[in-house]
Design a protein around this motif. Structure first.
Motif: not given
Length: 212
Positions: A97-105, A125-131, A173-177, A182-184
Motif C-alpha cells: 500500500g501507500e508508504l510516504l506518499g507513494e504506492r509501494d508494495d 540518493d536512491a539508497a537513502i530513500i529506499r533505506r 535525524s533519519a527522517a530529516r535526511l 527526497r524533496y530538497l
C-alpha cells in the motif's frame, strides 16, 4: 286393546338409520370437524405440557444444557470471525500500500535489499530513500506505528519515538535526511547512508515500550 304409550310417529330401525345418515350429511357437521391446524395446535399444547411434567424434567435439563453449549460455541465462532478477519486484513495492508506518499508494495526486507543494491552501484540518493522506506515499513510490520494515509517521514519518526520510548534523536535525524534527499535534492553520500543503516538496525532491534 289399544296401547296409548306407543308413538305412532316413531320410526323403525331402518328408518331411524336413514334419518341419521341424512342428518349427518348436513354441511354444519362438516364445518365442525377439526382442521389440520386444530390437530397441530393440540400436538403443540401436549408437547409443552409434557415439558413441565416431572417425568420430562431430567430430559429437559440435558436438552437445555446442549442448547446452551451450542449457543456459546456459535457466539465464540462469531467473535473470532468478526475480530480475527480485520486483524488479518490489517497485516496484509501493512505489507503493502501507500508508504510516504507513494504506492509501494515491497516489504522491509525487500526495500533493504534494494537499498543495498543501490549503494553498491554508488547511487546514494536512491539508497537513502529506499533505506528509510525500509525503516518505516519495518515499523508498520511490527505494529509499532499506525500512520494515517499520507503521513510524512517526520510524523512516522515522532510516532515511533513515542511508541519505543527512546531513539527520538536518531529517528528525527533519519527522517530529516530522507526529506533533504527526497524533496530538497540534497546529495547523499556513503557516510550518510551508513549512518542511516545504523539507525535502521538500531530501530529493528528496539523493543516497544510497555506503556505504549
Amino acid at each position: 286393546m289399544i296401547r296409548f304409550d306407543l308413538d305412532p310417529y316413531a320410526p323403525d330401525g331402518d328408518e331411524a338409520r336413514r334419518w341419521a345418515e341424512q342428518e349427518l350429511q348436513n354441511p354444519r357437521y362438516a364445518d365442525a370437524k377439526p382442521t389440520w391446524f386444530d390437530y397441530l395446535a393440540e400436538d403443540v399444547a401436549e408437547f409443552i405440557s409434557d415439558l413441565f411434567s416431572p417425568e420430562a424434567g431430567e430430559q429437559v435439563g440435558s436438552t437445555a444444557l446442549v442448547i446452551v453449549i451450542i449457543v456459546v460455541v456459535a457466539a465464540l465462532i462469531t467473535v473470532l470471525i468478526l475480530w480475527g478477519r480485520p486483524r488479518t486484513s490489517r497485516r496484509v495492508k501493512r505489507r503493502g500500500g501507500e508508504l510516504l506518499g507513494e504506492r509501494d508494495d515491497r516489504s522491509a526486507a525487500q526495500l533493504r535489499a534494494d537499498a543495498d543494491r543501490s549503494a553498491r552501484e554508488g547511487d546514494w540518493d536512491a539508497a537513502i530513500i529506499r533505506r528509510f522506506r525500509a525503516l518505516a515499513r519495518g515499523l508498520l510490520e511490527r505494529d509499532i506505528v499506525d500512520p494515517t494515509p499520507g503521513a510524512t517521514a517526520q510524523a512516522i519518526a515522532r510516532a515511533a519515538a513515542a511508541a519505543l520510548g527512546a531513539h527520538g534523536d536518531e529517528l528525527a535525524s533519519a527522517a530529516r535526511l530522507f526529506d533533504e534527499v527526497r524533496y530538497l535534492r540534497h546529495p547523499a553520500s556513503e557516510q550518510t547512508y551508513r549512518e542511516l543503516v545504523a539507525t535502521d538496525e538500531l530501530i529493528s532491534r528496539a523493543r516497544q515500550a510497555v506503556a505504549a
